[in-house]
Scaffold this motif. Structure first.
Motif, short mmCIF file in Angstrom:
data_model
loop_
_atom_site.label_atom_id
_atom_site.label_comp_id
_atom_site.label_asym_id
_atom_site.label_seq_id
_atom_site.Cartn_x
_atom_site.Cartn_y
_atom_site.Cartn_z
N ALA A 295 30.69 34.14 87.89
CA ALA A 295 30.60 35.23 86.96
C ALA A 295 30.81 34.50 85.45
N PHE A 296 30.47 34.98 84.67
CA PHE A 296 30.68 34.47 83.07
C PHE A 296 31.61 35.16 82.33
N GLY A 297 32.44 35.12 81.53
CA GLY A 297 33.10 35.66 80.80
C GLY A 297 34.28 36.45 81.57
N ARG B 267 32.86 40.30 81.19
CA ARG B 267 32.32 39.64 82.57
C ARG B 267 31.04 39.77 82.86
N LEU B 268 30.44 38.99 83.30
CA LEU B 268 28.89 39.25 83.70
C LEU B 268 28.72 38.52 84.95
N LEU B 269 28.29 39.17 86.10
CA LEU B 269 28.15 38.50 87.52
C LEU B 269 26.64 38.03 87.45
N ALA B 270 26.51 36.63 87.47
CA ALA B 270 25.19 36.26 87.45
C ALA B 270 24.79 36.07 88.88
N LEU B 271 25.49 35.75 89.88
CA LEU B 271 25.18 35.34 91.25
C LEU B 271 25.98 35.99 92.24
N GLY C 61 12.50 34.36 91.35
CA GLY C 61 13.24 35.69 91.02
C GLY C 61 13.01 36.13 89.80
N ALA C 62 13.14 37.36 89.26
CA ALA C 62 13.10 37.71 87.72
C ALA C 62 13.75 37.11 86.97
N SER C 63 13.40 37.21 85.87
CA SER C 63 13.87 36.56 84.67
C SER C 63 15.44 37.00 84.48
N GLY C 64 16.41 35.77 84.38
CA GLY C 64 17.61 36.26 84.37
C GLY C 64 18.64 36.56 85.58
N CYS C 65 17.81 36.30 86.71
CA CYS C 65 18.40 36.46 88.04
C CYS C 65 19.55 35.46 88.33
N GLY C 66 19.63 34.35 87.48
CA GLY C 66 20.44 33.35 87.78
C GLY C 66 20.11 32.06 88.52
N LYS C 67 18.72 31.94 88.37
CA LYS C 67 18.01 30.75 89.18
C LYS C 67 18.65 29.63 88.54
N SER C 68 18.55 29.46 87.17
CA SER C 68 19.04 28.40 86.41
C SER C 68 20.68 27.81 86.65
N THR C 69 21.36 29.29 86.68
CA THR C 69 22.92 28.98 87.18
C THR C 69 23.06 28.36 88.54
N LEU C 70 22.24 28.72 89.44
CA LEU C 70 22.44 28.42 90.73
C LEU C 70 21.96 26.73 90.70
N ASP D 53 13.93 22.62 87.50
CA ASP D 53 14.13 24.17 86.93
C ASP D 53 12.77 24.11 86.02
N GLU D 54 11.88 24.89 86.64
CA GLU D 54 10.42 25.34 85.83
C GLU D 54 10.02 23.99 85.25
N PRO D 55 9.92 22.87 85.92
CA PRO D 55 9.35 21.60 85.40
C PRO D 55 8.11 21.55 84.86
N THR E 125 10.95 28.50 89.90
CA THR E 125 9.51 28.74 89.23
C THR E 125 9.53 30.21 89.02
N HIS E 126 8.82 30.72 87.80
CA HIS E 126 8.41 32.02 87.74
C HIS E 126 7.05 32.33 88.48
N ASN E 127 6.37 31.13 89.06
CA ASN E 127 4.89 31.24 89.21
C ASN E 127 4.76 31.33 90.62
N SER F 267 17.16 40.98 91.40
CA SER F 267 17.59 40.85 89.78
C SER F 267 18.86 40.76 89.76
N ARG F 268 19.33 40.32 88.53
CA ARG F 268 20.77 40.16 88.30
C ARG F 268 21.80 41.12 88.76
N PRO F 269 22.78 41.06 89.68
CA PRO F 269 23.25 39.68 89.93
C PRO F 269 22.51 39.12 91.06
N1 ATP Z 1 27.00 29.82 80.14
C1 ATP Z 1 26.81 31.15 80.09
N2 ATP Z 1 27.59 31.99 79.55
C2 ATP Z 1 27.34 33.34 79.41
N3 ATP Z 1 26.44 34.02 80.50
C3 ATP Z 1 25.46 32.92 80.99
C4 ATP Z 1 25.61 31.64 80.84
N4 ATP Z 1 24.38 31.14 81.67
C5 ATP Z 1 23.78 32.03 81.97
N5 ATP Z 1 24.37 33.30 81.47
C6 ATP Z 1 23.75 34.39 81.81
O1 ATP Z 1 23.55 34.65 83.52
C7 ATP Z 1 22.59 35.27 83.81
C8 ATP Z 1 21.55 34.44 84.76
O2 ATP Z 1 21.17 33.23 83.60
P1 ATP Z 1 20.10 32.16 84.20
O3 ATP Z 1 19.64 31.36 83.15
O4 ATP Z 1 20.67 31.49 85.53
O5 ATP Z 1 18.98 33.12 84.62
P2 ATP Z 1 17.44 32.62 85.09
O6 ATP Z 1 17.08 33.32 86.43
O7 ATP Z 1 17.21 31.08 85.22
O8 ATP Z 1 16.63 33.21 83.93
P3 ATP Z 1 15.05 32.71 83.49
O9 ATP Z 1 14.15 32.97 84.73
O10 ATP Z 1 14.82 33.84 82.39
O11 ATP Z 1 15.23 31.34 83.10
C9 ATP Z 1 21.83 35.64 82.39
O12 ATP Z 1 22.12 37.09 82.22
C10 ATP Z 1 22.29 34.78 81.40
O13 ATP Z 1 22.38 35.46 80.07
#
Ligand code: ATP
Length: 268
Positions: free
Chosen positions: A25-27, A32-36, A53-62, A173-175, A206-208, A224-226
Protein backbone atom coordinates in the motif's frame (compact mmCIF):
# COMPACT_ATOMS: atom_id res chain seq x y z
CA UNK A 1 -4.90 -23.77 -17.52
CA UNK A 2 -5.51 -22.19 -14.17
CA UNK A 3 -3.08 -22.91 -11.40
CA UNK A 4 -3.76 -22.05 -7.82
CA UNK A 5 -1.40 -19.55 -6.24
CA UNK A 6 1.40 -21.46 -4.54
CA UNK A 7 0.91 -22.19 -0.88
CA UNK A 8 3.00 -20.23 1.57
CA UNK A 9 6.06 -22.36 2.15
CA UNK A 10 9.66 -21.58 2.80
CA UNK A 11 11.99 -21.11 -0.15
CA UNK A 12 13.71 -24.22 -1.46
CA UNK A 13 16.54 -24.88 -3.93
CA UNK A 14 13.77 -25.14 -6.52
CA UNK A 15 12.91 -21.48 -6.14
CA UNK A 16 14.86 -18.47 -7.37
CA UNK A 17 12.23 -15.94 -6.30
CA UNK A 18 9.35 -16.49 -3.93
CA UNK A 19 6.65 -14.03 -2.95
CA UNK A 20 4.29 -15.15 -0.21
CA UNK A 21 1.17 -13.13 0.48
CA UNK A 22 2.76 -9.88 -0.61
CA UNK A 23 0.72 -6.70 -0.31
CA UNK A 24 1.86 -3.17 -0.93
CA UNK A 25 0.00 0.00 0.00
CA UNK A 26 1.16 3.54 -0.68
CA UNK A 27 0.14 6.51 1.46
CA UNK A 28 -2.06 6.39 4.54
CA UNK A 29 -5.50 7.33 5.81
CA UNK A 30 -7.79 8.65 3.07
CA UNK A 31 -4.87 8.69 0.65
CA UNK A 32 -4.05 5.01 1.12
CA UNK A 33 -3.76 3.19 -2.18
CA UNK A 34 -3.53 -0.59 -2.25
CA UNK A 35 -1.31 -1.47 -5.24
CA UNK A 36 -0.78 -5.20 -4.61
CA UNK A 37 -2.98 -7.51 -2.61
CA UNK A 38 -1.81 -10.87 -1.27
CA UNK A 39 0.34 -11.85 -4.22
CA UNK A 40 1.99 -15.28 -4.05
CA UNK A 41 4.26 -16.16 -6.92
CA UNK A 42 7.45 -18.09 -7.48
CA UNK A 43 10.08 -18.31 -10.20
CA UNK A 44 12.11 -21.51 -10.45
CA UNK A 45 15.86 -21.35 -11.15
CA UNK A 46 16.29 -20.94 -14.89
CA UNK A 47 12.61 -20.19 -15.42
CA UNK A 48 11.32 -17.36 -17.63
CA UNK A 49 8.12 -15.91 -16.17
CA UNK A 50 6.18 -13.10 -17.84
CA UNK A 51 3.89 -10.84 -15.86
CA UNK A 52 0.89 -9.31 -17.61
CA UNK A 53 -1.81 -7.01 -16.35
CA UNK A 54 -3.72 -3.83 -16.98
CA UNK A 55 -2.02 -0.48 -16.67
CA UNK A 56 -1.55 0.50 -13.04
CA UNK A 57 -2.15 -2.99 -11.63
CA UNK A 58 1.15 -2.97 -9.77
CA UNK A 59 3.58 -4.78 -12.08
CA UNK A 60 6.41 -2.28 -11.62
CA UNK A 61 5.68 -2.11 -7.92
CA UNK A 62 6.10 -5.88 -7.73
CA UNK A 63 9.46 -5.78 -9.54
CA UNK A 64 10.66 -2.94 -7.29
CA UNK A 65 9.82 -5.05 -4.25
CA UNK A 66 11.71 -8.08 -5.61
CA UNK A 67 14.68 -5.79 -6.40
CA UNK A 68 14.56 -4.61 -2.77
CA UNK A 69 14.04 -1.01 -3.90
CA UNK A 70 10.95 -0.87 -1.71
CA UNK A 71 9.44 -2.89 1.16
CA UNK A 72 6.16 -4.81 1.12
CA UNK A 73 3.44 -3.73 3.53
CA UNK A 74 2.71 -7.39 4.25
CA UNK A 75 4.09 -10.75 3.20
CA UNK A 76 7.59 -11.95 2.42
CA UNK A 77 9.90 -11.94 -0.57
CA UNK A 78 12.84 -14.28 -0.81
CA UNK A 79 15.53 -14.25 -3.47
CA UNK A 80 17.98 -16.28 -1.40
CA UNK A 81 21.58 -15.55 -2.34
CA UNK A 82 20.81 -14.84 -5.99
CA UNK A 83 22.21 -11.70 -7.58
CA UNK A 84 19.32 -9.54 -8.69
CA UNK A 85 19.58 -7.05 -11.55
CA UNK A 86 16.88 -4.89 -13.09
CA UNK A 87 16.38 -3.52 -16.58
CA UNK A 88 13.87 -0.83 -17.55
CA UNK A 89 12.13 0.46 -20.67
CA UNK A 90 14.66 3.29 -20.83
CA UNK A 91 18.28 2.14 -21.00
CA UNK A 92 19.32 4.87 -18.50
CA UNK A 93 22.97 4.88 -19.58
CA UNK A 94 25.35 7.65 -18.51
CA UNK A 95 25.62 9.73 -21.71
CA UNK A 96 29.06 11.13 -20.88
CA UNK A 97 30.61 7.67 -20.49
CA UNK A 98 31.54 5.30 -23.29
CA UNK A 99 29.52 2.15 -23.77
CA UNK A 100 32.35 0.13 -22.23
CA UNK A 101 32.65 2.50 -19.24
CA UNK A 102 28.91 2.15 -18.56
CA UNK A 103 29.35 -1.60 -18.25
CA UNK A 104 32.64 -1.27 -16.34
CA UNK A 105 30.88 0.88 -13.75
CA UNK A 106 28.52 -2.00 -12.99
CA UNK A 107 31.48 -4.37 -12.71
CA UNK A 108 33.11 -1.93 -10.28
CA UNK A 109 29.91 -2.00 -8.20
CA UNK A 110 30.25 -5.79 -8.11
CA UNK A 111 33.81 -5.53 -6.80
CA UNK A 112 35.60 -6.65 -9.97
CA UNK A 113 39.20 -5.36 -9.79
CA UNK A 114 40.03 -2.34 -11.98
CA UNK A 115 42.54 -4.24 -14.13
CA UNK A 116 39.95 -6.81 -15.17
CA UNK A 117 36.99 -4.58 -15.87
CA UNK A 118 37.81 -3.57 -19.45
CA UNK A 119 38.17 -7.18 -20.63
CA UNK A 120 35.10 -8.34 -18.75
CA UNK A 121 33.07 -5.45 -20.20
CA UNK A 122 34.35 -6.48 -23.64
CA UNK A 123 33.14 -10.04 -23.07
CA UNK A 124 29.74 -8.85 -21.89
CA UNK A 125 29.41 -6.52 -24.88
CA UNK A 126 30.40 -9.39 -27.16
CA UNK A 127 27.62 -11.50 -25.64
CA UNK A 128 25.09 -8.87 -26.81
CA UNK A 129 26.91 -8.54 -30.17
CA UNK A 130 28.39 -5.12 -29.45
CA UNK A 131 32.07 -5.97 -29.03
CA UNK A 132 33.14 -3.30 -31.53
CA UNK A 133 31.08 -0.53 -29.97
CA UNK A 134 32.75 -0.18 -26.57
CA UNK A 135 34.31 3.19 -27.41
CA UNK A 136 31.11 4.77 -28.68
CA UNK A 137 28.90 7.02 -26.59
CA UNK A 138 25.29 5.97 -26.01
CA UNK A 139 23.90 8.69 -28.34
CA UNK A 140 25.87 7.15 -31.23
CA UNK A 141 23.86 3.92 -30.94
CA UNK A 142 20.33 3.00 -32.04
CA UNK A 143 17.59 2.42 -29.47
CA UNK A 144 17.94 -1.34 -29.83
CA UNK A 145 21.71 -1.16 -29.38
CA UNK A 146 21.29 0.98 -26.26
CA UNK A 147 18.99 -1.66 -24.80
CA UNK A 148 21.66 -4.28 -25.58
CA UNK A 149 24.13 -2.18 -23.58
CA UNK A 150 21.59 -1.96 -20.75
CA UNK A 151 21.32 -5.76 -20.89
CA UNK A 152 25.12 -6.13 -20.77
CA UNK A 153 25.19 -3.77 -17.79
CA UNK A 154 22.44 -5.75 -16.03
CA UNK A 155 24.45 -8.94 -16.62
CA UNK A 156 27.53 -7.17 -15.23
CA UNK A 157 25.62 -6.55 -12.02
CA UNK A 158 25.13 -10.29 -11.61
CA UNK A 159 28.74 -11.51 -11.83
CA UNK A 160 30.65 -12.65 -8.79
CA UNK A 161 33.93 -11.00 -7.87
CA UNK A 162 35.73 -13.75 -9.80
CA UNK A 163 33.67 -12.95 -12.87
CA UNK A 164 31.55 -16.09 -12.82
CA UNK A 165 27.80 -15.70 -13.06
CA UNK A 166 26.17 -16.60 -9.75
CA UNK A 167 22.54 -17.60 -9.24
CA UNK A 168 21.03 -14.78 -11.19
CA UNK A 169 17.62 -13.18 -11.26
CA UNK A 170 16.96 -10.66 -14.01
CA UNK A 171 13.97 -8.36 -13.51
CA UNK A 172 12.83 -6.72 -16.74
CA UNK A 173 10.26 -3.91 -16.75
CA UNK A 174 8.94 -3.58 -20.33
CA UNK A 175 12.51 -3.55 -21.63
CA UNK A 176 11.53 -3.59 -25.30
CA UNK A 177 8.35 -1.51 -25.06
CA UNK A 178 9.85 1.51 -26.83
CA UNK A 179 11.38 -0.43 -29.75
CA UNK A 180 9.99 -1.09 -33.21
CA UNK A 181 8.64 -4.58 -33.93
CA UNK A 182 11.63 -5.76 -35.98
CA UNK A 183 14.19 -4.67 -33.39
CA UNK A 184 12.07 -6.21 -30.66
CA UNK A 185 11.98 -9.54 -32.53
CA UNK A 186 15.77 -9.55 -32.77
CA UNK A 187 16.13 -8.75 -29.10
CA UNK A 188 13.73 -11.55 -28.19
CA UNK A 189 16.08 -13.96 -29.94
CA UNK A 190 19.10 -12.41 -28.20
CA UNK A 191 17.51 -12.49 -24.78
CA UNK A 192 16.42 -16.09 -25.23
CA UNK A 193 19.98 -17.10 -26.17
CA UNK A 194 21.51 -15.26 -23.21
CA UNK A 195 18.88 -16.64 -20.83
CA UNK A 196 19.76 -20.18 -21.93
CA UNK A 197 23.54 -19.69 -21.94
CA UNK A 198 23.60 -18.08 -18.50
CA UNK A 199 20.82 -20.07 -16.83
CA UNK A 200 19.12 -16.86 -15.79
CA UNK A 201 15.85 -16.74 -13.87
CA UNK A 202 13.78 -13.98 -15.46
CA UNK A 203 10.71 -12.07 -14.31
CA UNK A 204 9.61 -10.02 -17.30
CA UNK A 205 6.85 -7.38 -17.22
CA UNK A 206 5.10 -6.52 -20.45
CA UNK A 207 1.84 -5.09 -21.83
CA UNK A 208 2.32 -7.13 -24.97
CA UNK A 209 0.53 -10.48 -24.70
CA UNK A 210 2.24 -11.97 -27.75
CA UNK A 211 5.63 -10.98 -26.39
CA UNK A 212 4.78 -12.73 -23.12
CA UNK A 213 3.82 -15.93 -24.97
CA UNK A 214 6.85 -15.67 -27.30
CA UNK A 215 9.24 -15.53 -24.34
CA UNK A 216 7.73 -17.04 -21.22
CA UNK A 217 7.74 -20.55 -19.81
CA UNK A 218 4.74 -19.26 -17.92
CA UNK A 219 2.55 -16.17 -18.18
CA UNK A 220 1.11 -14.79 -14.95
CA UNK A 221 -1.94 -12.56 -15.24
CA UNK A 222 -2.52 -9.93 -12.57
CA UNK A 223 -5.92 -8.40 -11.87
CA UNK A 224 -6.57 -4.69 -12.17
CA UNK A 225 -5.54 -2.71 -9.11
CA UNK A 226 -5.05 -3.94 -6.54
CA UNK A 227 -2.92 -6.50 -8.35
CA UNK A 228 -3.66 -10.12 -7.48
CA UNK A 229 -2.64 -13.24 -9.36
CA UNK A 230 -5.79 -14.25 -11.23
CA UNK A 231 -4.45 -16.94 -13.53
CA UNK A 232 -1.22 -18.58 -14.68
CA UNK A 233 -0.77 -19.92 -18.20
CA UNK A 234 1.99 -22.46 -18.87
CA UNK A 235 3.39 -21.98 -22.39
CA UNK A 236 3.96 -25.47 -23.81
CA UNK A 237 5.33 -24.61 -27.28
CA UNK A 238 8.90 -25.55 -28.20
CA UNK A 239 11.54 -22.82 -28.53
CA UNK A 240 12.48 -20.78 -30.36
CA UNK A 241 8.96 -19.56 -31.04
CA UNK A 242 7.90 -17.07 -33.64
CA UNK A 243 5.81 -14.21 -32.32
CA UNK A 244 3.53 -14.48 -35.37
CA UNK A 245 3.15 -18.29 -35.31
CA UNK A 246 -0.40 -19.70 -35.13
CA UNK A 247 0.38 -21.36 -31.77
CA UNK A 248 1.64 -18.13 -30.16
CA UNK A 249 -1.27 -16.18 -31.67
CA UNK A 250 -3.82 -18.67 -30.42
CA UNK A 251 -2.64 -18.70 -26.80
CA UNK A 252 -2.15 -14.90 -26.90
CA UNK A 253 -5.76 -14.49 -28.07
CA UNK A 254 -6.97 -16.66 -25.20
CA UNK A 255 -4.96 -14.68 -22.64
CA UNK A 256 -6.10 -11.38 -24.19
CA UNK A 257 -9.74 -12.42 -23.73
CA UNK A 258 -9.00 -13.20 -20.10
CA UNK A 259 -7.24 -9.87 -19.66
CA UNK A 260 -10.18 -8.02 -21.23
CA UNK A 261 -12.57 -9.77 -18.86
CA UNK A 262 -10.39 -8.74 -15.95
CA UNK A 263 -10.12 -5.11 -17.06
CA UNK A 264 -13.88 -5.01 -17.78
CA UNK A 265 -14.70 -6.36 -14.35
CA UNK A 266 -12.93 -3.45 -12.68
CA UNK A 267 -13.90 -0.79 -15.20
CA UNK A 268 -10.25 0.18 -15.65
N1 ATP B 1 5.72 5.56 -4.96
C1 ATP B 1 4.40 5.56 -5.14
N2 ATP B 1 3.61 6.34 -4.40
C2 ATP B 1 2.26 6.32 -4.56
N3 ATP B 1 1.61 5.56 -5.45
C3 ATP B 1 2.36 4.76 -6.23
C4 ATP B 1 3.79 4.72 -6.12
N4 ATP B 1 4.25 3.83 -7.03
C5 ATP B 1 3.18 3.34 -7.67
N5 ATP B 1 2.05 3.89 -7.19
C6 ATP B 1 0.68 3.58 -7.62
O1 ATP B 1 0.52 2.17 -7.49
C7 ATP B 1 -0.26 1.68 -8.58
C8 ATP B 1 0.54 0.61 -9.31
O2 ATP B 1 1.61 1.26 -10.03
P1 ATP B 1 2.64 0.46 -10.94
O3 ATP B 1 3.52 1.46 -11.58
O4 ATP B 1 3.26 -0.61 -10.15
O5 ATP B 1 1.66 -0.19 -12.03
P2 ATP B 1 2.01 -0.91 -13.40
O6 ATP B 1 1.15 -2.11 -13.47
O7 ATP B 1 3.47 -1.11 -13.51
O8 ATP B 1 1.53 0.20 -14.44
P3 ATP B 1 1.92 0.40 -15.98
O9 ATP B 1 1.53 -0.88 -16.65
O10 ATP B 1 1.06 1.54 -16.41
O11 ATP B 1 3.38 0.68 -16.03
C9 ATP B 1 -0.60 2.88 -9.46
O12 ATP B 1 -1.90 3.31 -9.11
C10 ATP B 1 0.43 3.90 -9.08
O13 ATP B 1 -0.06 5.21 -9.26
Amino acid sequence: MTQAAPAATSRTADTAVRLDGVSKAFGSGGNRLLALDNVSLSVAPGEFVCLLGASGCGKSTLLNLVADLDRPTAGTIDTGDARVAMMFQEPALFPWLTVSANVELALKARGVPRGERRDRAGDLLASVHLRDFGRKRPHQLSGGMRQRVALARALALTVNEDGAAGGTVLLMDEPFGALDAMTRDLLHDELERIWTERSLSILFVTHNVREAVRLGDRVVLLSSRPGRVVEEFPVPMDRPRRIDSPEVSSLAAHITDRLREEVGRHGA
